[in-house]
Write a protein that holds these residues in place. Structure first.
Motif, PDB file in Angstrom:
ATOM      1  N   LEU A   1       0.870  -1.175   0.000  1.00  0.00           N
ATOM      2  CA  LEU A   1       0.000   0.000   0.000  1.00  0.00           C
ATOM      3  C   LEU A   1       0.906   1.224   0.000  1.00  0.00           C
ATOM      4  CD1 LEU A   1      -2.648  -1.052   2.694  1.00  0.00           C
ATOM      5  CD2 LEU A   1      -2.889  -1.119   0.199  1.00  0.00           C
ATOM      6  N   PRO A   2       1.097   1.866  -1.151  1.00  0.00           N
ATOM      7  CA  PRO A   2       2.011   3.010  -1.238  1.00  0.00           C
ATOM      8  C   PRO A   2       1.510   4.206  -0.432  1.00  0.00           C
ATOM      9  CG  PRO A   2       1.536   2.100  -3.410  1.00  0.00           C
ATOM     10  CD  PRO A   2       0.553   1.505  -2.458  1.00  0.00           C
ATOM     11  N   SER A   3       2.427   4.946   0.146  1.00  0.00           N
ATOM     12  CA  SER A   3       2.080   6.162   0.875  1.00  0.00           C
ATOM     13  C   SER A   3       1.423   7.166  -0.065  1.00  0.00           C
ATOM     14  CB  SER A   3       3.339   6.782   1.488  1.00  0.00           C
ATOM     15  OG  SER A   3       3.057   8.073   1.990  1.00  0.00           O
ATOM     16  N   PRO A   4       0.391   7.879   0.410  1.00  0.00           N
ATOM     17  CA  PRO A   4      -0.257   8.883  -0.428  1.00  0.00           C
ATOM     18  C   PRO A   4       0.510  10.204  -0.477  1.00  0.00           C
ATOM     19  CG  PRO A   4      -1.336   8.804   1.703  1.00  0.00           C
ATOM     20  CD  PRO A   4      -0.287   7.716   1.717  1.00  0.00           C
ATOM     21  N   GLN A   5       1.579  10.309   0.304  1.00  0.00           N
ATOM     22  CA  GLN A   5       2.304  11.572   0.391  1.00  0.00           C
ATOM     23  C   GLN A   5       3.228  11.751  -0.809  1.00  0.00           C
ATOM     24  OE1 GLN A   5       3.267  12.925   4.398  1.00  0.00           O
ATOM     25  NE2 GLN A   5       2.998  10.818   5.111  1.00  0.00           N
ATOM     26  N   PRO A   6       3.455  13.007  -1.235  1.00  0.00           N
ATOM     27  CA  PRO A   6       4.276  13.268  -2.431  1.00  0.00           C
ATOM     28  C   PRO A   6       5.680  12.669  -2.324  1.00  0.00           C
ATOM     29  CG  PRO A   6       3.094  15.249  -1.768  1.00  0.00           C
ATOM     30  CD  PRO A   6       2.892  14.246  -0.663  1.00  0.00           C
ATOM     31  N   LEU A   7       6.304  12.812  -1.160  1.00  0.00           N
ATOM     32  CA  LEU A   7       7.624  12.230  -0.950  1.00  0.00           C
ATOM     33  C   LEU A   7       7.453  10.888  -0.259  1.00  0.00           C
ATOM     34  CD1 LEU A   7      10.703  12.314  -1.003  1.00  0.00           C
ATOM     35  CD2 LEU A   7      10.642  13.611   1.154  1.00  0.00           C
ATOM     36  N   SER A   8       7.696   9.804  -0.989  1.00  0.00           N
ATOM     37  CA  SER A   8       7.494   8.466  -0.434  1.00  0.00           C
ATOM     38  C   SER A   8       8.352   7.469  -1.193  1.00  0.00           C
ATOM     39  CB  SER A   8       6.018   8.058  -0.516  1.00  0.00           C
ATOM     40  OG  SER A   8       5.604   7.998  -1.873  1.00  0.00           O
ATOM     41  N   PHE A   9       8.402   6.250  -0.658  1.00  0.00           N
ATOM     42  CA  PHE A   9       9.176   5.168  -1.285  1.00  0.00           C
ATOM     43  C   PHE A   9       8.300   3.932  -1.415  1.00  0.00           C
ATOM     44  CE2 PHE A   9      12.287   7.836   0.904  1.00  0.00           C
ATOM     45  CZ  PHE A   9      13.180   8.075  -0.116  1.00  0.00           C
ATOM     46  N   LYS A  10       8.483   3.192  -2.484  1.00  0.00           N
ATOM     47  CA  LYS A  10       7.788   1.925  -2.665  1.00  0.00           C
ATOM     48  C   LYS A  10       8.656   1.026  -3.533  1.00  0.00           C
ATOM     49  CE  LYS A  10       5.087   3.551  -6.633  1.00  0.00           C
ATOM     50  NZ  LYS A  10       3.730   3.721  -7.195  1.00  0.00           N
ATOM     51  N   ARG A  11       8.426  -0.292  -3.418  1.00  0.00           N
ATOM     52  CA  ARG A  11       9.194  -1.263  -4.212  1.00  0.00           C
ATOM     53  C   ARG A  11       8.326  -1.936  -5.255  1.00  0.00           C
ATOM     54  NH1 ARG A  11      14.157  -1.870  -1.913  1.00  0.00           N
ATOM     55  NH2 ARG A  11      14.705  -2.239  -4.092  1.00  0.00           N
ATOM     56  N   GLY A  12       7.033  -2.139  -4.950  1.00  0.00           N
ATOM     57  CA  GLY A  12       6.125  -2.760  -5.901  1.00  0.00           C
ATOM     58  C   GLY A  12       5.942  -4.243  -5.662  1.00  0.00           C
ATOM     59  N   VAL A  13       4.718  -4.735  -5.883  1.00  0.00           N
ATOM     60  CA  VAL A  13       4.432  -6.165  -5.750  1.00  0.00           C
ATOM     61  C   VAL A  13       5.267  -6.934  -6.772  1.00  0.00           C
ATOM     62  CG1 VAL A  13       2.651  -7.937  -6.005  1.00  0.00           C
ATOM     63  CG2 VAL A  13       2.111  -5.771  -4.867  1.00  0.00           C
ATOM     64  N   GLY A  14       5.904  -7.997  -6.301  1.00  0.00           N
ATOM     65  CA  GLY A  14       6.771  -8.798  -7.163  1.00  0.00           C
ATOM     66  C   GLY A  14       8.237  -8.499  -6.995  1.00  0.00           C
ATOM     67  N   HIS A  15       8.551  -7.357  -6.393  1.00  0.00           N
ATOM     68  CA  HIS A  15       9.963  -7.024  -6.183  1.00  0.00           C
ATOM     69  C   HIS A  15      10.582  -8.015  -5.198  1.00  0.00           C
ATOM     70  CE1 HIS A  15      13.570  -4.550  -5.766  1.00  0.00           C
ATOM     71  NE2 HIS A  15      13.499  -4.816  -4.469  1.00  0.00           N
ATOM     72  N   SER A  16      11.789  -8.465  -5.490  1.00  0.00           N
ATOM     73  CA  SER A  16      12.468  -9.416  -4.603  1.00  0.00           C
ATOM     74  C   SER A  16      13.890  -8.944  -4.313  1.00  0.00           C
ATOM     75  CB  SER A  16      12.496 -10.817  -5.223  1.00  0.00           C
ATOM     76  OG  SER A  16      13.268 -10.828  -6.409  1.00  0.00           O
ATOM     77  N   GLU A  17      14.390  -9.374  -3.204  1.00  0.00           N
ATOM     78  CA  GLU A  17      15.729  -9.007  -2.751  1.00  0.00           C
ATOM     79  C   GLU A  17      16.216 -10.124  -1.843  1.00  0.00           C
ATOM     80  OE1 GLU A  17      18.796  -6.284  -3.048  1.00  0.00           O
ATOM     81  OE2 GLU A  17      16.783  -5.563  -3.516  1.00  0.00           O
ATOM     82  N   ASN A  18      17.522 -10.341  -1.808  1.00  0.00           N
ATOM     83  CA  ASN A  18      18.071 -11.355  -0.914  1.00  0.00           C
ATOM     84  C   ASN A  18      17.761 -10.996   0.538  1.00  0.00           C
ATOM     85  OD1 ASN A  18      20.354 -12.762   0.727  1.00  0.00           O
ATOM     86  ND2 ASN A  18      20.366 -13.748  -1.280  1.00  0.00           N
ATOM     87  N   VAL A  19      17.496 -12.009   1.370  1.00  0.00           N
ATOM     88  CA  VAL A  19      17.092 -11.750   2.754  1.00  0.00           C
ATOM     89  C   VAL A  19      18.194 -11.165   3.622  1.00  0.00           C
ATOM     90  CG1 VAL A  19      15.184 -13.399   2.904  1.00  0.00           C
ATOM     91  CG2 VAL A  19      17.523 -14.168   3.344  1.00  0.00           C
ATOM     92  N   VAL A  20      19.426 -11.152   3.153  1.00  0.00           N
ATOM     93  CA  VAL A  20      20.482 -10.533   3.961  1.00  0.00           C
ATOM     94  C   VAL A  20      20.416  -9.020   3.865  1.00  0.00           C
ATOM     95  CG1 VAL A  20      21.994 -12.529   3.635  1.00  0.00           C
ATOM     96  CG2 VAL A  20      22.249 -10.541   2.141  1.00  0.00           C
ATOM     97  N   ASN A  21      19.643  -8.497   2.906  1.00  0.00           N
ATOM     98  CA  ASN A  21      19.617  -7.062   2.653  1.00  0.00           C
ATOM     99  C   ASN A  21      18.365  -6.396   3.212  1.00  0.00           C
ATOM    100  OD1 ASN A  21      22.020  -7.259   1.117  1.00  0.00           O
ATOM    101  ND2 ASN A  21      20.846  -7.840  -0.694  1.00  0.00           N
ATOM    102  N   GLY A  22      18.530  -5.225   3.771  1.00  0.00           N
ATOM    103  CA  GLY A  22      17.400  -4.412   4.193  1.00  0.00           C
ATOM    104  C   GLY A  22      16.717  -4.903   5.452  1.00  0.00           C
ATOM    105  N   ALA A  23      15.953  -4.007   6.058  1.00  0.00           N
ATOM    106  CA  ALA A  23      15.241  -4.357   7.286  1.00  0.00           C
ATOM    107  C   ALA A  23      14.233  -5.471   7.058  1.00  0.00           C
ATOM    108  CB  ALA A  23      14.538  -3.121   7.840  1.00  0.00           C
ATOM    109  N   SER A  24      13.509  -5.411   5.941  1.00  0.00           N
ATOM    110  CA  SER A  24      12.478  -6.424   5.678  1.00  0.00           C
ATOM    111  C   SER A  24      13.076  -7.798   5.437  1.00  0.00           C
ATOM    112  CB  SER A  24      11.608  -6.009   4.497  1.00  0.00           C
ATOM    113  OG  SER A  24      12.394  -5.813   3.334  1.00  0.00           O
ATOM    114  N   GLY A  25      14.321  -7.857   4.964  1.00  0.00           N
ATOM    115  CA  GLY A  25      14.996  -9.131   4.789  1.00  0.00           C
ATOM    116  C   GLY A  25      15.530  -9.666   6.102  1.00  0.00           C
ATOM    117  N   ARG A  26      16.229  -8.805   6.834  1.00  0.00           N
ATOM    118  CA  ARG A  26      16.851  -9.266   8.079  1.00  0.00           C
ATOM    119  C   ARG A  26      15.830  -9.539   9.180  1.00  0.00           C
ATOM    120  NH1 ARG A  26      20.733  -5.672   6.071  1.00  0.00           N
ATOM    121  NH2 ARG A  26      19.992  -3.919   7.319  1.00  0.00           N
ATOM    122  N   ALA A  27      14.638  -8.927   9.101  1.00  0.00           N
ATOM    123  CA  ALA A  27      13.573  -9.257  10.057  1.00  0.00           C
ATOM    124  C   ALA A  27      13.113 -10.697   9.871  1.00  0.00           C
ATOM    125  CB  ALA A  27      12.392  -8.301   9.878  1.00  0.00           C
TER     126      ALA A  27
END
Length: 249
Positions: free
Chosen positions: A123-149
């Motif tokens: 669910l992307p932020s409605p604010q003009p300045l925001s970040f999103k990756r998109g459904v389907g985006h993948s990354e190795n689990v060693v990277n980023g907070a969402s991976g290391r969690a």
């Protein structure tokens, strides 16, 4: 009137049998008849009669002398059918939307797939300045907070680290995973996207296996320390609620 009475008795028997199954709690390897009688409102003869029926259908296993009872393979079969037919991304929508409304930032659900964490809902932020990756985006689990969690809660993180992290960085990463396990969430700043803050908490299945993570992304210009503390608290509650929906106790 006789058929109606028989139907009523049948419904009561089913209701009592379900009470027996639901009397088992997380951590109960097996229970004696006396222990079960403390949790269900049944007479001892009725309890044994229903236990025998449940055992015949594979919902209860009895062993030992005196007998102890545990959940049987038919329960596992139903859990598997339920799990395979349930779309966690669909279940997560109300939880994610509440988190999105209270934080005003991008909210995403990511699931563990092999060594990757894949975004299955966002669910992307409605604010003009925001970040999103998109459904389907993948990354190795060693990277980023969402991976290391996620990585912090797998039974053995070492296979995920092989050939992915320079040897010199391994001690620091291992310590970071211990901290994440202790605090129950992960935070990253400017790691995968410059100027972004990511906060994530693990989501678990009924067997306490980590399924993925629930994450909130926002710009560091807006997500200061006070905002981060507030979002992390909300995120933890949302992840716990989603884990409950996924069957975790």
């Amino acid at each position: 009137m006789e058929p109606k009475n028989k139907d009523t008795e049948g419904v009561r028997a089913v209701d009592r049998a379900l009470d027996i199954l639901l009397a088992f709690r997380q951590g109960d390897r097996s229970l004696s008849a006396s222990e079960l009688l403390k949790r269900v409102d049944l007479s001892r003869p009725t309890l044994y009669r229903l236990l025998r029926t449940l055992e015949m259908r594979g919902f209860i296993l009895a062993s030992g002398e005196p007998q102890r009872f545990q959940l049987g393979p038919s329960v596992a079969h139903l859990a598997h059918v339920w799990g395979s037919g349930t779309n966690l991304a669909d279940l997560a929508q109300p939880v994610m939307r509440r988190l999105w409304e209270t934080t005003g930032e991008t909210v995403a659900l990511l699931l563990l797939r092999g060594s990757e964490r894949v975004c299955v809902a966002e669910l992307p932020s409605p604010q003009p300045l925001s970040f999103k990756r998109g459904v389907g985006h993948s990354e190795n689990v060693v990277n980023g907070a969402s991976g290391r969690a996620i990585l912090a809660f797998v039974p053995d993180a070492e296979p995920y680290l092989q050939d992915k992290v320079p040897a010199a960085q391994l001690p620091a990463l291992r310590q970071a995973l211990v901290r994440i396990r202790d605090q129950g969430y992960a935070i990253s700043r400017d790691e995968l996207i410059k100027g972004a803050v990511a906060m994530a908490a693990p989501v678990f299945a009924g067997d306490q296996r980590v399924l993925g993570s629930l994450a909130v992304y926002g710009p560091s210009a807006r997500v200061d320390d006070a905002a981060m503390e507030r979002i992390v608290a909300l995120l933890g509650e949302a992840a716990h609620e989603l884990s409950a929906l996924a069957g975790a106790g």
